[in-house]
Scaffold this motif. Structure first.
Motif, PDB file in Angstrom:
ATOM      1  N   GLY A  96      -4.522   9.458  -4.305  1.00 24.90           N
ATOM      2  CA  GLY A  96      -4.383   9.315  -2.714  1.00 24.90           C
ATOM      3  C   GLY A  96      -5.122   8.839  -1.905  1.00 24.90           C
ATOM      4  O   GLY A  96      -4.435   7.688  -0.993  1.00 24.90           O
ATOM      5  N   TYR A  97      -6.515   8.951  -2.334  1.00 26.94           N
ATOM      6  CA  TYR A  97      -7.783   9.093  -0.969  1.00 26.94           C
ATOM      7  C   TYR A  97      -7.623   7.414  -0.900  1.00 26.94           C
ATOM      8  O   TYR A  97      -8.013   6.725   0.224  1.00 26.94           O
ATOM      9  CB  TYR A  97      -9.124   9.720  -0.961  1.00 26.94           C
ATOM     10  CG  TYR A  97      -8.357  11.109  -1.174  1.00 26.94           C
ATOM     11  CD1 TYR A  97      -8.965  11.498   0.199  1.00 26.94           C
ATOM     12  CD2 TYR A  97      -8.164  12.335  -1.950  1.00 26.94           C
ATOM     13  CE1 TYR A  97      -8.549  13.569   0.459  1.00 26.94           C
ATOM     14  CE2 TYR A  97      -8.021  13.061  -1.373  1.00 26.94           C
ATOM     15  CZ  TYR A  97      -8.438  13.864  -0.622  1.00 26.94           C
ATOM     16  OH  TYR A  97      -7.917  14.947  -0.396  1.00 26.94           O
ATOM     17  N   ASP A  98      -8.547   6.422  -1.945  1.00 30.62           N
ATOM     18  CA  ASP A  98      -8.402   5.461  -1.378  1.00 30.62           C
ATOM     19  C   ASP A  98      -6.891   4.647  -1.341  1.00 30.62           C
ATOM     20  O   ASP A  98      -7.145   3.388  -0.884  1.00 30.62           O
ATOM     21  CB  ASP A  98      -8.776   4.914  -3.466  1.00 30.62           C
ATOM     22  CG  ASP A  98     -10.009   4.656  -3.881  1.00 30.62           C
ATOM     23  OD1 ASP A  98     -11.101   5.419  -2.528  1.00 30.62           O
ATOM     24  OD2 ASP A  98     -10.334   5.029  -5.648  1.00 30.62           O
ATOM     25  N   VAL A  99      -6.097   4.769  -1.923  1.00 31.32           N
ATOM     26  CA  VAL A  99      -4.752   4.251  -1.019  1.00 31.32           C
ATOM     27  C   VAL A  99      -4.785   4.489   0.124  1.00 31.32           C
ATOM     28  O   VAL A  99      -4.189   3.882   1.483  1.00 31.32           O
ATOM     29  CB  VAL A  99      -3.142   5.085  -1.526  1.00 31.32           C
ATOM     30  CG1 VAL A  99      -2.471   3.998  -0.897  1.00 31.32           C
ATOM     31  CG2 VAL A  99      -3.367   4.407  -2.939  1.00 31.32           C
ATOM     32  N   TYR A 100      -5.475   6.034   0.810  1.00 34.36           N
ATOM     33  CA  TYR A 100      -5.008   5.971   2.675  1.00 34.36           C
ATOM     34  C   TYR A 100      -6.168   5.114   3.312  1.00 34.36           C
ATOM     35  O   TYR A 100      -5.997   4.955   4.529  1.00 34.36           O
ATOM     36  CB  TYR A 100      -5.129   7.540   2.895  1.00 34.36           C
ATOM     37  CG  TYR A 100      -3.754   8.577   2.682  1.00 34.36           C
ATOM     38  CD1 TYR A 100      -2.892   7.979   3.352  1.00 34.36           C
ATOM     39  CD2 TYR A 100      -3.607   8.641   1.602  1.00 34.36           C
ATOM     40  CE1 TYR A 100      -1.571   8.932   3.738  1.00 34.36           C
ATOM     41  CE2 TYR A 100      -2.630   9.423   1.386  1.00 34.36           C
ATOM     42  CZ  TYR A 100      -1.263   9.637   3.036  1.00 34.36           C
ATOM     43  OH  TYR A 100       0.181   9.847   2.553  1.00 34.36           O
TER      44      TYR A 100
ATOM     45  N   VAL B 258       0.734  -0.885  -0.453  1.00 33.27           N
ATOM     46  CA  VAL B 258       0.168   0.225   0.247  1.00 33.27           C
ATOM     47  C   VAL B 258       1.015   1.046  -0.089  1.00 33.27           C
ATOM     48  O   VAL B 258       0.266   2.057  -0.553  1.00 33.27           O
ATOM     49  CB  VAL B 258      -1.133   0.086   1.180  1.00 33.27           C
ATOM     50  CG1 VAL B 258      -2.151   0.568   0.867  1.00 33.27           C
ATOM     51  CG2 VAL B 258      -1.341  -1.161   1.391  1.00 33.27           C
ATOM     52  N   LEU B 259       1.543   1.135   1.066  1.00 35.04           N
ATOM     53  CA  LEU B 259       2.755   2.200   1.048  1.00 35.04           C
ATOM     54  C   LEU B 259       3.711   2.169  -0.854  1.00 35.04           C
ATOM     55  O   LEU B 259       3.484   4.209  -1.209  1.00 35.04           O
ATOM     56  CB  LEU B 259       3.613   2.379   1.877  1.00 35.04           C
ATOM     57  CG  LEU B 259       2.890   2.587   3.919  1.00 35.04           C
ATOM     58  CD1 LEU B 259       3.973   1.626   4.311  1.00 35.04           C
ATOM     59  CD2 LEU B 259       3.082   4.134   3.816  1.00 35.04           C
ATOM     60  N   GLU B 260       3.773   1.413  -0.904  1.00 32.19           N
ATOM     61  CA  GLU B 260       4.108   1.745  -2.393  1.00 32.19           C
ATOM     62  C   GLU B 260       3.474   2.069  -3.345  1.00 32.19           C
ATOM     63  O   GLU B 260       4.301   3.021  -4.513  1.00 32.19           O
ATOM     64  CB  GLU B 260       4.625   0.029  -3.299  1.00 32.19           C
ATOM     65  CG  GLU B 260       5.795   0.251  -4.165  1.00 32.19           C
ATOM     66  CD  GLU B 260       6.012  -1.110  -4.772  1.00 32.19           C
ATOM     67  OE1 GLU B 260       6.498  -1.012  -5.854  1.00 32.19           O
ATOM     68  OE2 GLU B 260       6.007  -2.321  -3.909  1.00 32.19           O
ATOM     69  N   ALA B 261       2.392   2.018  -3.381  1.00 27.24           N
ATOM     70  CA  ALA B 261       1.220   3.241  -4.055  1.00 27.24           C
ATOM     71  C   ALA B 261       1.863   4.402  -3.566  1.00 27.24           C
ATOM     72  O   ALA B 261       0.970   5.430  -4.705  1.00 27.24           O
ATOM     73  CB  ALA B 261      -0.055   2.528  -4.080  1.00 27.24           C
ATOM     74  N   ILE B 262       2.473   4.706  -2.873  1.00 25.96           N
ATOM     75  CA  ILE B 262       2.508   5.970  -2.354  1.00 25.96           C
ATOM     76  C   ILE B 262       3.644   6.930  -2.971  1.00 25.96           C
ATOM     77  O   ILE B 262       3.931   7.652  -3.789  1.00 25.96           O
ATOM     78  CB  ILE B 262       2.108   7.063  -0.961  1.00 25.96           C
ATOM     79  CG1 ILE B 262       0.703   6.298  -0.539  1.00 25.96           C
ATOM     80  CG2 ILE B 262       2.162   8.150  -0.781  1.00 25.96           C
ATOM     81  CD1 ILE B 262       0.588   6.244   1.274  1.00 25.96           C
ATOM     82  N   VAL B 263       4.886   5.634  -2.882  1.00 28.55           N
ATOM     83  CA  VAL B 263       6.011   6.379  -2.667  1.00 28.55           C
ATOM     84  C   VAL B 263       6.429   5.531  -4.544  1.00 28.55           C
ATOM     85  O   VAL B 263       7.424   6.883  -4.913  1.00 28.55           O
ATOM     86  CB  VAL B 263       7.343   5.535  -2.136  1.00 28.55           C
ATOM     87  CG1 VAL B 263       8.676   5.769  -2.350  1.00 28.55           C
ATOM     88  CG2 VAL B 263       7.024   5.780   0.048  1.00 28.55           C
ATOM     89  N   ARG B 264       6.466   4.917  -4.582  1.00 28.62           N
ATOM     90  CA  ARG B 264       6.987   4.636  -6.202  1.00 28.62           C
ATOM     91  C   ARG B 264       6.459   5.640  -7.485  1.00 28.62           C
ATOM     92  O   ARG B 264       6.932   6.026  -8.380  1.00 28.62           O
ATOM     93  CB  ARG B 264       6.647   3.017  -6.619  1.00 28.62           C
ATOM     94  CG  ARG B 264       7.887   2.477  -7.777  1.00 28.62           C
ATOM     95  CD  ARG B 264       6.921   1.577  -8.169  1.00 28.62           C
ATOM     96  NE  ARG B 264       7.874   1.020  -7.230  1.00 28.62           N
ATOM     97  CZ  ARG B 264       9.232   0.528  -7.127  1.00 28.62           C
ATOM     98  NH1 ARG B 264      10.141   1.005  -8.325  1.00 28.62           N
ATOM     99  NH2 ARG B 264       9.609  -1.105  -6.495  1.00 28.62           N
ATOM    100  N   PRO B 265       5.222   6.649  -7.645  1.00 30.59           N
ATOM    101  CA  PRO B 265       4.845   7.302  -8.233  1.00 30.59           C
ATOM    102  C   PRO B 265       5.530   7.944  -7.875  1.00 30.59           C
ATOM    103  O   PRO B 265       5.719   9.199  -9.479  1.00 30.59           O
ATOM    104  CB  PRO B 265       3.662   7.329  -8.554  1.00 30.59           C
ATOM    105  CG  PRO B 265       2.955   6.364  -7.642  1.00 30.59           C
ATOM    106  CD  PRO B 265       4.122   5.716  -6.932  1.00 30.59           C
ATOM    107  N   ALA B 266       5.670   8.652  -6.985  1.00 34.92           N
ATOM    108  CA  ALA B 266       6.483  10.103  -6.665  1.00 34.92           C
ATOM    109  C   ALA B 266       7.733   9.713  -7.364  1.00 34.92           C
ATOM    110  O   ALA B 266       8.437  10.621  -7.565  1.00 34.92           O
ATOM    111  CB  ALA B 266       6.181  10.441  -5.382  1.00 34.92           C
ATOM    112  N   VAL B 267       8.444   8.880  -7.125  1.00 33.66           N
ATOM    113  CA  VAL B 267       9.923   8.536  -7.284  1.00 33.66           C
ATOM    114  C   VAL B 267       9.677   8.536  -8.816  1.00 33.66           C
ATOM    115  O   VAL B 267      11.313   9.378  -9.578  1.00 33.66           O
ATOM    116  CB  VAL B 267      10.913   7.418  -6.472  1.00 33.66           C
ATOM    117  CG1 VAL B 267      11.987   7.133  -6.920  1.00 33.66           C
ATOM    118  CG2 VAL B 267      10.116   7.665  -4.790  1.00 33.66           C
ATOM    119  N   GLU B 268       9.034   7.657  -9.175  1.00 38.18           N
ATOM    120  CA  GLU B 268       9.526   8.138 -10.785  1.00 38.18           C
ATOM    121  C   GLU B 268       9.103   8.968 -10.956  1.00 38.18           C
ATOM    122  O   GLU B 268       9.435   9.447 -12.356  1.00 38.18           O
ATOM    123  CB  GLU B 268       8.344   7.184 -11.360  1.00 38.18           C
ATOM    124  CG  GLU B 268       8.309   5.293 -11.342  1.00 38.18           C
ATOM    125  CD  GLU B 268       7.245   4.526 -11.233  1.00 38.18           C
ATOM    126  OE1 GLU B 268       7.431   3.137 -11.416  1.00 38.18           O
ATOM    127  OE2 GLU B 268       5.885   5.388 -11.686  1.00 38.18           O
TER     128      GLU B 268
END
Length: 206
Positions: A133-137, A85-95
């Motif tokens: 972000g909302y569905d991820v959180y 779940v956290l990867e769905a926040i981190v990876r798009p930002a890094v990409e």
């Protein structure tokens, strides 16, 4: 007309990232955009907030799409798996940071807005929501250990700030090299692991 708006958005992305969203000069934005009319921002966007919302819309679709793809994968993993779940926040930002200067500056701006969210205008907050972000959180909350509302909200805020500051700091290092950086994949995995550790730390009693 479209060229002028694009030039103003590109210039604003530079200036907001360099000087801060709340401190940046709109006169400097118009100067870098090659506009002689100091009222160009208000003419094309109505206000500083309108311009900032346009800046945020630049990469919102990319972030929302990548986040959605990773979220679909996260939903197939065990109920106690926070990492996916956290990867769905981190990876798009890094990409996004690795797409070039515009993406890096964008993340610096988003990081500041999240940090100073209480100061954010409703129109800007709405533009932030378009990045996803909302569905991820929602899934992240479901998978966190049982916590009272106050502690859970505090942890979510701290985890979010930690992730965005870390990615924004890495983005800044590209243009102003400092300490050595981890390779991208190791950086992503390390940041996910550290954020998961924050989210799952033992509860603190009063």
């Amino acid at each position: 007309m479209a060229d002028t708006r694009r030039a103003l958005v590109e210039a604003a992305t530079e200036v907001f990232a360099e000087h801060g969203v709340f401190a940046a000069s709109l006169v400097e934005v118009t100067r870098r955009a090659g506009q002689r009319n100091r009222g160009a921002v208000h003419y094309h966007f109505g206000s500083r907030e309108g311009l900032l919302a346009a800046v945020l819309e630049q990469h919102a679709a990319f972030l929302a799409q990548r986040e959605g793809e990773l979220l679909e994968h996260a939903r197939t993993t065990p109920d106690d798996d926070l990492g996916s779940v956290l990867e769905a926040i981190v990876r798009p930002a890094v990409e996004l940071a690795e797409t070039g200067p515009s993406g890096r500056r964008y993340l610096v701006i988003v990081g500041e807005l999240v940090e100073e969210y209480d100061r954010v205008h409703p129109d800007v907050a709405e533009a932030l929501r378009h990045t996803g972000g909302y569905d991820v959180y929602a899934l992240l909350e479901d998978r966190m250990p049982p916590l009272d509302d106050a502690l859970r909200n505090e942890r979510l805020a701290l985890v979010t700030g930690f992730i965005l500051r870390s990615v924004a700091d890495r983005a800044r290092q590209v243009d102003s090299p400092g300490r050595a950086q981890l390779p991208t994949e190791r950086f992503v995995r390390n940041l996910v692991a550290m954020a998961a550790g924050m989210a799952t730390a033992p509860p603190v009693d009063v």
